[in-house]
Scaffold this motif. Structure first.
Motif, mmCIF file in Angstrom:
data_model
loop_
_atom_site.group_PDB
_atom_site.id
_atom_site.type_symbol
_atom_site.label_atom_id
_atom_site.label_comp_id
_atom_site.label_asym_id
_atom_site.label_seq_id
_atom_site.Cartn_x
_atom_site.Cartn_y
_atom_site.Cartn_z
ATOM 1 N N PHE A 176 44.665 -25.543 33.890
ATOM 2 C CA PHE A 176 44.892 -25.994 32.711
ATOM 3 C C PHE A 176 46.067 -25.623 31.762
ATOM 4 C CE2 PHE A 176 44.108 -25.504 27.779
ATOM 5 C CZ PHE A 176 43.703 -26.708 27.531
ATOM 6 N N VAL A 177 46.590 -24.401 32.115
ATOM 7 C CA VAL A 177 47.722 -23.905 31.545
ATOM 8 C C VAL A 177 48.976 -24.583 32.085
ATOM 9 C CG1 VAL A 177 49.428 -21.772 32.034
ATOM 10 C CG2 VAL A 177 46.974 -21.544 31.439
ATOM 11 N N ARG A 178 48.806 -24.850 33.394
ATOM 12 C CA ARG A 178 49.997 -25.664 33.889
ATOM 13 C C ARG A 178 50.324 -27.066 33.417
ATOM 14 N NH1 ARG A 178 49.828 -27.986 40.081
ATOM 15 N NH2 ARG A 178 51.607 -28.682 40.146
ATOM 16 N N GLU A 179 49.019 -27.750 33.293
ATOM 17 C CA GLU A 179 49.069 -29.038 32.552
ATOM 18 C C GLU A 179 49.496 -28.930 31.153
ATOM 19 O OE1 GLU A 179 47.657 -32.224 33.497
ATOM 20 O OE2 GLU A 179 48.281 -31.535 35.343
ATOM 21 N N HIS A 180 48.844 -28.054 30.332
ATOM 22 C CA HIS A 180 48.886 -28.086 28.871
ATOM 23 C C HIS A 180 50.139 -27.521 28.418
ATOM 24 C CE1 HIS A 180 46.745 -27.440 24.832
ATOM 25 N NE2 HIS A 180 47.877 -26.633 24.771
ATOM 26 N N PHE A 181 50.610 -26.588 29.242
ATOM 27 C CA PHE A 181 52.067 -25.888 28.762
ATOM 28 C C PHE A 181 53.173 -26.558 29.660
ATOM 29 C CE2 PHE A 181 48.745 -22.879 27.499
ATOM 30 C CZ PHE A 181 48.956 -22.606 26.234
ATOM 31 N N LYS A 182 52.900 -27.431 30.424
ATOM 32 C CA LYS A 182 53.900 -27.835 31.454
ATOM 33 C C LYS A 182 54.709 -26.638 32.234
ATOM 34 C CE LYS A 182 53.852 -32.278 29.937
ATOM 35 N NZ LYS A 182 52.381 -32.107 29.577
ATOM 36 N N MET A 183 53.906 -25.847 32.532
ATOM 37 C CA MET A 183 54.416 -24.534 33.012
ATOM 38 C C MET A 183 54.606 -24.412 34.647
ATOM 39 S SD MET A 183 55.478 -21.474 31.927
ATOM 40 C CE MET A 183 54.583 -21.880 30.246
ATOM 41 N N LYS B 255 56.568 -17.636 25.246
ATOM 42 C CA LYS B 255 57.362 -19.014 25.857
ATOM 43 C C LYS B 255 58.223 -19.040 26.759
ATOM 44 C CE LYS B 255 56.458 -21.009 21.328
ATOM 45 N NZ LYS B 255 55.223 -20.494 21.164
ATOM 46 N N PRO B 256 57.616 -18.533 28.095
ATOM 47 C CA PRO B 256 58.553 -18.539 29.107
ATOM 48 C C PRO B 256 58.779 -19.859 29.707
ATOM 49 C CG PRO B 256 56.073 -17.869 29.793
ATOM 50 C CD PRO B 256 56.238 -18.311 28.295
ATOM 51 N N LYS B 257 59.814 -19.876 30.809
ATOM 52 C CA LYS B 257 60.025 -21.014 31.502
ATOM 53 C C LYS B 257 59.131 -20.979 32.997
ATOM 54 C CE LYS B 257 64.789 -21.905 29.839
ATOM 55 N NZ LYS B 257 66.109 -21.511 30.100
ATOM 56 N N LEU B 258 58.921 -19.693 33.308
ATOM 57 C CA LEU B 258 58.425 -19.352 34.649
ATOM 58 C C LEU B 258 57.432 -18.327 34.357
ATOM 59 C CD1 LEU B 258 58.355 -19.501 37.734
ATOM 60 C CD2 LEU B 258 60.015 -17.753 37.731
ATOM 61 N N LEU B 259 56.042 -18.459 34.750
ATOM 62 C CA LEU B 259 55.027 -17.523 34.740
ATOM 63 C C LEU B 259 54.550 -16.900 36.052
ATOM 64 C CD1 LEU B 259 52.799 -16.196 32.819
ATOM 65 C CD2 LEU B 259 51.575 -17.918 33.351
ATOM 66 N N LEU B 260 54.828 -15.596 36.123
ATOM 67 C CA LEU B 260 54.518 -14.980 37.333
ATOM 68 C C LEU B 260 53.090 -14.277 37.166
ATOM 69 C CD1 LEU B 260 57.851 -13.081 37.967
ATOM 70 C CD2 LEU B 260 57.238 -15.193 38.554
ATOM 71 N N LEU B 261 52.332 -14.628 38.115
ATOM 72 C CA LEU B 261 50.860 -13.902 38.101
ATOM 73 C C LEU B 261 50.522 -13.248 39.234
ATOM 74 C CD1 LEU B 261 48.829 -17.260 36.939
ATOM 75 C CD2 LEU B 261 49.676 -15.298 35.632
ATOM 76 N N ASP B 262 50.376 -11.928 38.956
ATOM 77 C CA ASP B 262 50.104 -10.770 39.986
ATOM 78 C C ASP B 262 48.899 -10.781 40.372
ATOM 79 O OD1 ASP B 262 50.536 -9.150 42.037
ATOM 80 O OD2 ASP B 262 51.958 -7.801 40.864
ATOM 81 N N GLU B 263 48.284 -11.301 41.438
ATOM 82 C CA GLU B 263 46.879 -11.301 41.913
ATOM 83 C C GLU B 263 45.805 -11.414 40.654
ATOM 84 O OE1 GLU B 263 45.402 -8.297 44.574
ATOM 85 O OE2 GLU B 263 47.249 -8.150 45.541
#
Lengths: 355, 252
Positions: B196-203, B169-177
């Motif tokens: 989808f992740v961005r929309e669905h989880f408001k991430m 349950k993060p507020k910020l998601l870091l994706l490394d490559e």
């Protein structure tokens, strides 16, 4: 959701099958023993088998689930055995019921071993792999040398007295722990108590493995960096695994010790730790039923080949190597699968013919 | 208030200034890209943000909370989750258990409850299973729930790593490559997943990537790094047409 239900059943099923297996083994051995079919030697092995099985399961918690190599398990065992034996000695005239005294002794031994597990666990927090193995090895040897050589304890009406020199300041009549001569112990261990302890140990380790804490412990084994990245403290769960494992070994130690007339330190040397480790590796890391089976085989085997005289340990080593290859060589695993599939297909054909 | 505010972040390894005065502001719900040639310091910045390295100077604020110099565990609890360039799953545990490990700090019960199988064990495990299965469903992994994580195909391992990170349950998601080692089809699927992740989880998402197609198709804003310092910063199309950026990537 459906698939998860099967998953829960699977792990619970393994636990249930293991415990059922232990109970069946107990009933068979007990019947044989009562009917007089069991040799004197085998009867004498029943208690050590239980002790070794408990030790192997408890070491599997550190080696198999946590993924750290510990070479000092005999040290924890000895701490438990020593403190437990002292306790049952001191309270001999206070608690008349042997069983109650023995159970309390196990609790005391378990607690002391857990304290040592906690201390060693914190000391090796920053270490990994080979370094951790060496520190645990050293710990085991220190414990054995100190408790088994220089500690003298006596008890009289004014209380307990300690001496770490040669025991000359203590009254020999009241002496409980006599340095290298060890502690005189009452024989309290029975096969039934051992089976109950083994079942409890299996339940504790398997239930733990299947819980939130157990998953965290296994996560530490699989990937430390990722474990921290999902907010799980690696140190906390390493300490937890070490402490629980030590406590269980301590209880097993009390049980093991009360099978002898005297408890001396010489038994619990490096070889003892290695023996338990071999059981864990042979049975499969993280495989609890495997540990128990390996403990049974490796306790009986060296006794049963005593007639070989000087060649005994050579044969023991060869059998060990063959067993290791047969259980864990990928080609052998494949071969076993092929064979079992063929056997199954034969049975299926027969079934069809019958139908 | 920005979700992530990094000011003058710097770190040196010996004589090498790996990250030099890095600044960035990411608003809530934004999908932000961090690009740059190999060795530019992108992963080092991730390691600074997540507490693996302690910065020599500068500060990191997450949703107003100063997290500079905190431990990896604490920063995850404060709300930053990440994936790794080289996938780091719990290989010998099932796909479902991997996500449940991500839920470790969301559903808590003491170890003793697990050992004694107290009612609280069953209650929390049931909630954990439901939540984990929901997450797996989002990533189309529910049929693999019982598979060992190390037996999953590569693309699914990437997805599982994102699912595990989201479980915390993060507020910020870091994706490394996230697209490293993927073929064009898998990359297209990944683009959809991230959107989808961005929309669905408001991430809010910060993404390191080499694949320019992926970056230009989903990131609104970009920072380009070169030799540890910021080369260009701003809207994606602007930045990608910047002559300095083209020079750093393609040479003269």
């Amino acid at each position: 959701m459906k698939s998860k239900k099967i998953n829960i059943k699977k792990s619970t099923l393994t636990t249930l099958i293991t415990i059922a297996g232990i109970i069946v083994a107990y009933i068979i051995m007990n019947t044989l023993s009562n009917g007089g079919f069991l040799s004197y030697k085998m009867q004498g092995l029943l208690v050590p088998i239980c002790a070794y099985a408990i030790l192997a399961v408890s070491l599997n918690l550190v080696v198999g689930l946590l993924g750290e190599l510990s070479l000092g398990h005999a040290g924890f065992l000895y701490v438990g055995a020593y403190t437990g034996a002292i306790f049952t000695n001191i309270t001999a005239d206070m608690i008349s019921n042997d069983l109650v005294r023995f159970i309390l002794g196990m609790v005391v031994g378990g607690v002391f071993a857990a304290i040592f597990g906690l201390i060693i666990g914190s000391a090796v927090l920053k270490l990994q792999g080979d370094y951790l193995a060496i520190v645990t090895l050293a710990f085991g040897e220190i414990i054995r040398s100190v408790l088994g050589n220089v500690l003298y304890i006596s008890k009289d009406s004014s209380g307990l007295h300690f001496d770490v020199n040669d025991g000359s300041t203590l009254n020999p009549q009241d002496m409980i722990a006599k340095g290298a001569q060890g502690i005189t112990v009452q024989r309290l261990s029975t096969f039934l108590i051992g089976i109950i302890l083994l079942i409890l140990t299996v339940l504790i380790v398997m239930n733990l493995s299947d819980s939130r804490a157990g998953r965290a412990i296994k996560a530490v084994r699989d990937n430390k960096i990722a474990t921290e990245a999902v907010g799980i403290s690696v140190s906390k769960y390493r300490l937890m695994a070490f402490t629980i494992s030590a406590a269980l070994a301590g209880v097993a130690g009390v049980y093991y010790a009360h099978n002898f007339a005297t408890l001396t330190g010489t038994k619990f040397d490096f070889n003892f730790s290695i023996n338990i480790l071999v059981m864990v590796v042979l049975g499969g890391m993280g495989n609890i039923p495997g540990s128990i089976i390996a403990a049974i085989i490796l306790t009986i085997l060296p006794e049963e080949i005593r007639f070989l005289g000087n060649y005994r340990m050579v044969i023991y080593a060869v059998v060990l190597i063959v067993m290791m290859i047969f259980s864990w060589n990928p080609k052998c695993i494949e071969f076993r699968k092929v064979v079992s599939a063929k056997i199954k297909s034969v049975f299926k054909k027969k079934n069809k013919e019958v139908q | 208030m920005p979700m992530l505010e990094v000011t003058n972040l710097s770190i040196s390894f010996g004589g090498l200034r790996a990250v030099d005065n890095f600044n960035v502001k990411i608003e809530e719900g934004q999908l932000y890209g961090l690009i740059g040639p190999n060795g530019a310091g992108k992963t080092t910045i991730f390691n600074l943000l997540t507490g693996v390295y302690k910065p020599d100077s500068g500060s990191v604020k997450l949703d107003g909370l100063d997290i500079t110099g905190k431990s990896v565990v604490q920063i995850n609890k404060d709300g930053i989750a990440r994936t790794f360039q080289n996938i780091r799953l719990f290989g010998k545990q099932s796909v479902l258990d991997n996500v449940k490990i991500g839920l470790h700090n969301i559903h808590k019960y003491p170890a003793i409850a697990g050992v004694l199988k107290l009612p609280s064990y069953f209650k929390h495990e049931k909630q954990m299973n439901e939540e984990a299965m929901e997450l797996l469903k989002v990533f189309d992994l529910e049929s693999d729930a019982d598979t060992l994580a190390s037996n999953l195909p590569y693309g699914k391992q990437r997805k599982l790593e994102i699912a595990r990170a989201l479980a915390t349950k993060p507020k910020l998601l870091l994706l490394d490559e996230p697209a490293a080692g993927m073929n064009p089809n898998e990359t297209m699927e990944l683009v959809k997943t991230i959107a989808f992740v961005r929309e669905h989880f408001k991430m809010t998402i910060l993404l390191i990537e080499h694949d320019m197609k992926l970056v230009s198709s989903i990131c609104e804003q970009l920072t380009v790094l070169n030799f540890g310092s910021v080369l260009a910063q701003g809207d994606t199309t602007e930045v990608l047409n910047n002559p300095e950026v083209i020079k750093a990537y393609l040479g003269e």
